[in-house]
Enzyme design. Sequence first.
Site, PDB file in Angstrom:
ATOM      1  N   ASP A 119      -2.499   8.652   3.244  1.00  0.00           N
ATOM      2  CA  ASP A 119      -3.434   9.177   2.243  1.00  0.00           C
ATOM      3  C   ASP A 119      -2.756   9.888   1.080  1.00  0.00           C
ATOM      4  OD1 ASP A 119      -5.805   8.274   3.444  1.00  0.00           O
ATOM      5  OD2 ASP A 119      -5.756   9.922   4.871  1.00  0.00           O
ATOM      6  N   ASP A 181      -7.507   0.499   4.096  1.00  0.00           N
ATOM      7  CA  ASP A 181      -7.554   1.549   3.072  1.00  0.00           C
ATOM      8  C   ASP A 181      -6.176   1.793   2.439  1.00  0.00           C
ATOM      9  OD1 ASP A 181      -9.065   1.727   5.456  1.00  0.00           O
ATOM     10  OD2 ASP A 181      -9.773   3.735   5.012  1.00  0.00           O
TER      11      ASP A 181
END
Length: 399
Positions: A119, A181
Amino acid sequence: MKKKIKHLLLIITGLSYMISCTVNKSHEKIVIDNMLKYCVEKTKVSMASLCETDSLPRNILSNQKEWNKVCIHDWTSGFWPGVLWYAYETSGDTAILKNAEKFTELLEGVLSVPVENHDLGFMMYNSFGKGYLHTKNEDYKRNLLKAADSLATLFNPKVGTILSWPAMRDEMNWPHNTIIDNMMNLELLFWASKNGGEEKLYDIAVKHAETCMTTLIRPDYSIYHVAVFDTVDGHFINGYTHQGYSDNSTWARGQSWGIYGFTMCYRETGKPEFLSTAKNLADVFINRLPEDAIPFWDFDDPDIPNAPKDASAAAIAASGLLELSMVVKDQDLKNHYNTEAFKILAALSSNAYLSGDKNQSFLLHSTGHKPHNSEVDASIIYADYYYFEALTRAKRYLN
Ligand code: GLY
């Protein structure tokens, strides 16, 4: 301010109906301009209420009116600075610029701890990356290069991907996992390789995308959420879900990350296989959309049509499709992806999805993590971020 937002809403919702049924460019321009104004006005409302400098907005649940906040180490921390950069780009307002700088610089602390997961790209590129475009601030560049090097340490050359969730090694017994993602975080690596970082960052990004193409993506171009690999010989063990309905279902936001991610990889590399993958992923998404052009949170939830929607998946896809329409050469395909993106934007810009004065966000009806019953039918900061980005892309497309 409230009156201004109400007035804008009236114009937008009236006109957004028109862009869903016509391809009249001048109407589209008026609607996009008004939607952008709506985002700027709502950003100012949130900005006025966000006085604390140590936390950032993440979500507003369905019975609430104001942002719930998180610390800089949350995976969503880059989106609020990103919204502020889009609001500054749209308005040129220096008060917004000051806030964009303040919240971006707050994220410097993200780099003071060892990299936790993939992330880092979401956190740093949407804040410092967007900020660097506008300011050319050398400190921003230094932070981005540091973040890219840090993200690259998660790359496993045997597998050919970046490790997404180190904690899942023990929690799920997944030796090496990569989620769809993670495609989004490659943009940081591509950027770094062109801005003073090592060339190997480009190679890592390309290898990651190539491996995802042959493992995370199923033969019918729907996508697994998670791919799990063996760390001894690097082979793909199996596909699973974490946030979707089931291992073999099509989680709507995962499909959107794929469209956006592979389109971006084509923009950065010119590799035709990334473009054809992006087109195939887009076709699955478009063909499975319900009547109102906003996906249910998972295309295979048996509760459909009573399942929750996911406006965030719609916003990410709209932004990805707009870029796809800009990079394909064929005029019919350009029109096709552009029309579909505008249909989604028109739906998001209707009374059903705009939050108006219901709460501080731009959009209602996103779903974060349905299997954990978390952020279901909520406003979520990344839906707002990609909606804003899609509008700026739409404006560029129309000019
Ligand atoms: N893990 C990012 C997402 O919820 O889509």
